[in-house]
Design a protein around this motif. Structure first.
Motif, PDB file in Angstrom:
ATOM      1  N   GLU A 295       0.812  -1.222   0.000  1.00 30.30           N
ATOM      2  CA  GLU A 295       0.000   0.000   0.000  1.00 30.30           C
ATOM      3  C   GLU A 295       0.842   1.267   0.000  1.00 30.30           C
ATOM      4  OE1 GLU A 295      -3.733   2.040   2.465  1.00 30.30           O
ATOM      5  OE2 GLU A 295      -2.979   0.060   3.075  1.00 30.30           O
ATOM      6  N   ALA A 296       2.079   1.196   0.453  1.00 30.36           N
ATOM      7  CA  ALA A 296       2.951   2.379   0.439  1.00 30.36           C
ATOM      8  C   ALA A 296       3.324   2.791  -0.965  1.00 30.36           C
ATOM      9  CB  ALA A 296       4.221   2.103   1.248  1.00 30.36           C
ATOM     10  N   ALA A 297       3.184   1.881  -1.930  1.00 30.03           N
ATOM     11  CA  ALA A 297       3.578   2.138  -3.312  1.00 30.03           C
ATOM     12  C   ALA A 297       2.363   2.477  -4.174  1.00 30.03           C
ATOM     13  CB  ALA A 297       4.282   0.917  -3.888  1.00 30.03           C
ATOM     14  N   CYS A 298       2.620   3.155  -5.270  1.00 27.39           N
ATOM     15  CA  CYS A 298       1.578   3.393  -6.276  1.00 27.39           C
ATOM     16  C   CYS A 298       2.109   2.884  -7.614  1.00 27.39           C
ATOM     17  CB  CYS A 298       1.234   4.877  -6.367  1.00 27.39           C
ATOM     18  SG  CYS A 298      -0.061   5.212  -7.594  1.00 27.39           S
ATOM     19  N   THR A 299       1.532   1.779  -8.072  1.00 30.04           N
ATOM     20  CA  THR A 299       1.944   1.167  -9.344  1.00 30.04           C
ATOM     21  C   THR A 299       0.975   1.474 -10.478  1.00 30.04           C
ATOM     22  OG1 THR A 299       0.713  -0.862  -8.891  1.00 30.04           O
ATOM     23  CG2 THR A 299       3.001  -0.764  -8.108  1.00 30.04           C
ATOM     24  N   GLY A 300      -0.191   2.033 -10.145  1.00 33.97           N
ATOM     25  CA  GLY A 300      -1.231   2.249 -11.138  1.00 33.97           C
ATOM     26  C   GLY A 300      -2.235   1.122 -11.193  1.00 33.97           C
TER      27      GLY A 300
END
Length: 523
Positions: free
Chosen positions: A353-358
């Motif tokens: 959840e800390a990341a944004c991959t699209g």
């Protein structure tokens, strides 16, 4: 202390990564509290995967993009949904047990915005707990877990490569950990809101730290508010899984009127932002909303964790209705990362959840979060296992502290939460957003981005991270002049074509100020 791989956080993405890292590599997991204290551990619904013969990954992908209001990266969606069944079968082969029917087939649940039954679950409504404990208990001897360690700085060398972290033990001792690969897997930021389903430790630390270090952060305006948290005396005390509505429960008023009847074709299983906004409109008018569970004959057997939570909070389930309210649940934005978890900073990765991959777009499809965590942990493990990258130096570049002579003013954490819920919550509009941004900036955000946090108390460190995350969300919410997914603007209530695929990306400048660009992306 040195290691090959350093992971901050202990949710499903972290543990999947640690489990799959080669035994030839040393891994250290640093967690702010205990290893099994995470949002992943609280996840009730399950893991979305196309297991049924009537289903396929293309349907799953279309549902994901529809729920995400077409803000998703289509290639990312395709790759993750296609991989989902393999990830489930790998867990099963390794010994993780999921719920099965009398014929031995995997039980598949239905949740909101899904067009097919495809939710694999374990322990009824304890899927996250089951998978997290399985992964945690499967870690190899090459993995060391350090609990109760509060990371408050990402370390960089003169080339701005990430070379490890600095943090504090409960006794105040400060330590540094160094690694070739530093992974942020700290989850989202649900605890910046007063009503939330998040674990008490989830205050956005990892995202704030990455931003402070120069990593790009994107899509911060897209916060998902789960429609059904157990509501007791105006406070939310736990999550009522969407799977309950998937089994037939319906949202009703005190008088028994069904509130979703004419709102959306999927009614009570409409996408989460629509259900949350509908419930919020009733609550705003002083009406209480309940989940009518009268049609679920085996509720206590199917949902043992929810049953226990309700009983502990004085809910009489014989009345067949549970009081609910929406609250912050999942951040679709975060540290910009590719499908290997790589960020714009060498040596720094972000997963979960800390990341944004699209993948999630503007609104996460139910039960896609555990799936993404499993996928990203798997991907990054494969990448690191064959990587040859080493930082050019482990010599720490000392942080340039700006305005260090100024007294540090910090608000009460509860005030941050209440103000975020009131001004940047389920329904937003320009005046309250501007007023809230002005309040946040009274705390000198540029200075907070550069101060030395080492000798602050844990609660003050959390306040700093909460202020930075709140500032990023508020700025993004103000900039996006439309409504899309988890971002609803009362003054701009419709989606706008010109905003389709446009992302608001924040990146810290050298001077400590924020530079963000609205850019068009075709995916």
């Amino acid at each position: 202390m040195h290691s090959d791989v350093l992971i901050i956080g202990s949710g499903i993405a972290s543990l999947q990564l640690a489990k799959l890292i080669s035994n030839d590599l040393n891994v250290i997991i640093l967690t702010k509290s205990k290893i099994f204290h995470s949002n992943s551990n609280l996840a009730q619904g399950g893991i979305a995967a196309t297991i049924s013969v009537t289903d396929d990954f293309k349907k799953h992908g279309l549902d994901t993009i529809e729920a995400g209001r077409f803000h998703n990266n289509a290639e990312v969606v395709k790759r993750i949904t296609k991989k989902a069944p393999e990830l489930i079968h790998q867990l099963i082969e390794d010994g993780c047990a999921f719920d099965r029917d009398q014929n031995g087939n995997l039980q598949l649940g239905m949740e909101g915005a899904h067009s097919e039954k495809r939710i694999v679950h374990g322990g009824g409504d304890a899927t996250g707990k089951r998978v997290v404990e399985f992964l945690g208990n499967s870690l190899g001897r090459n993995v060391t877990v350090v609990e109760n360690f509060f990371v408050h700085e990402l370390l960089q060398n003169h080339k701005k490569e990430c070379i490890g972290v600095k943090g504090t033990y409960p006794n105040g001792k400060i330590s540094c950990f160094f690694a070739a690969h530093t992974v942020v897997a700290t989850g989202g930021c649900g605890q910046i809101y007063s009503l939330t389903s998040s674990e008490y430790t989830i205050t956005g630390d990892g995202i704030a730290l990455a931003y402070m270090t120069g990593a790009a952060v994107t899509d911060m305006e897209f916060m998902q508010f789960h429609p059904t948290l157990l509501s007791i005396d105006g406070k939310t005390v736990g999550l009522i899984s969407e799977a309950v509505r998937g089994e037939g429960a319906r949202l009703i008023t005190e008088q028994g009127d069904f509130i979703m009847k004419n709102v959306h074709p999927y009614k009570d299983l409409a996408p989460r932002h629509i259900v949350s906004q509908t419930i919020y409109s009733y609550l705003k008018n002083g009406e209480k909303i309940y989940l009518d569970i009268s049609c679920i004959n085996d509720f206590q057997q199917r949902f043992p964790s929810i049953t226990k939570m309700c009983i502990e909070n004085g809910i009489d389930l014989s009345e067949k209705r549970i009081p609910v309210a929406p609250g912050s649940h999942f951040l679709m934005g975060g540290i910009e990362a590719d499908l290997m978890g790589r960020t714009n900073i060498n040596g720094l990765y972000a997963i979960g959840e800390a990341a944004c991959t699209g993948f999630h777009g503007a609104n996460r499809l139910a039960s896609n979060s555990l799936l993404e965590g499993l996928f990203m942990g798997n991907q990054l493990a494969q990448f690191i296992n064959r990587a040859v990258y080493k930082p050019s130096s482990y010599f720490i570049k000392e942080k340039e502290v700006l305005n260090d002579d100024k007294p540090i003013m910090l608000p009460n954490a509860n005030e941050i939460k209440e103000r975020m819920m009131d001004n940047v919550g389920i329904v937003r509009e320009e005046n309250s957003l501007r007023k809230h941004l002005e309040w946040l900036e009274n705390y000198d955000i540029p200075n907070l981005l550069s101060i030395n946090l080492s000798y602050m108390s844990p609660s003050d460190k959390e306040k700093v991270f909460m202020l930075i995350i709140s500032w990023l969300i508020t700025k993004s919410a103000l900039a996006r002049t439309e409504s899309r997914g988890g971002h609803f603007r009362e003054d701009y209530p419709k989606e706008k074509e010109k905003w389709l695929k446009r992302k608001i990306i924040h990146k810290k400048e050298e001077a400590g100020k924020d530079e963000y660009n609205q850019i068009a992306k075709t995916t």
